[in-house]
Design an enzyme around this catalytic site. Sequence first.
Site, PDB file in Angstrom:
ATOM      1  CB  SER A 106      -0.895  -0.017   1.243  1.00  0.00           C
ATOM      2  OG  SER A 106      -1.810   1.055   1.224  1.00  0.00           O
ATOM      3  CG  ASP A 107       3.282   4.655  -1.343  1.00  0.00           C
ATOM      4  OD1 ASP A 107       4.128   4.383  -0.479  1.00  0.00           O
ATOM      5  OD2 ASP A 107       3.215   5.754  -1.917  1.00  0.00           O
TER       6      ASP A 107
END
Length: 193
Positions: free
Chosen positions: A68-69
């Site tokens: 995730s980012d």
Amino acid sequence: MTRLVLASGSRWRRQLLDRLELPYAWAAPDIDETPHPRESPQALVHRLALGKATALAGEYPEHLIIGSDQICLFDGEILGKPGDMATARANLRRFSGRHVRFLTGIALIDTAHARHWVDHERYDVVFRELSDTQIERYVEKERPLDSAGSFRMEGLGITLFERLEGRDPNTLIGLPLIRLCEMLREAGLDPLG
């Protein structure tokens, strides 16, 4: 056997994943988060989320790996983590009374079956009018130097907003759980199963 891995060193993402009550391991991948020239915000968060998960694939060959980012979008500019107090204060001054968009990329790699899912969630915040004193106090108390947008939703960040708009408030913290649960079910791991 723990089949699930979170590709993140963030304690906030771990706290969110804990809510699903699934056993998991975690490790912090080391990837270059620099945007590519002319890369769209959506392409950037997809690439970074998938890159984080892929970075751990060799260590976890029979696993589901979550990456995730998050980025902040303001006036057409992609903003990452502020890194220092002056930048955090400057960002919050710019955001005062304004609408700010966040994109959080989410990826799930199934290393056992060589398949993956990548998506992103959008979340919008409207900042209330903030005084310089309020900004200074907030930055001193929270020190949000490693948070896109220069605030932490997990703490006093909520005091900065007039309203929040989006499908999943967890997106703003950095792990869109609703979309992640959809991906996990598609991969054969139902958190309620």
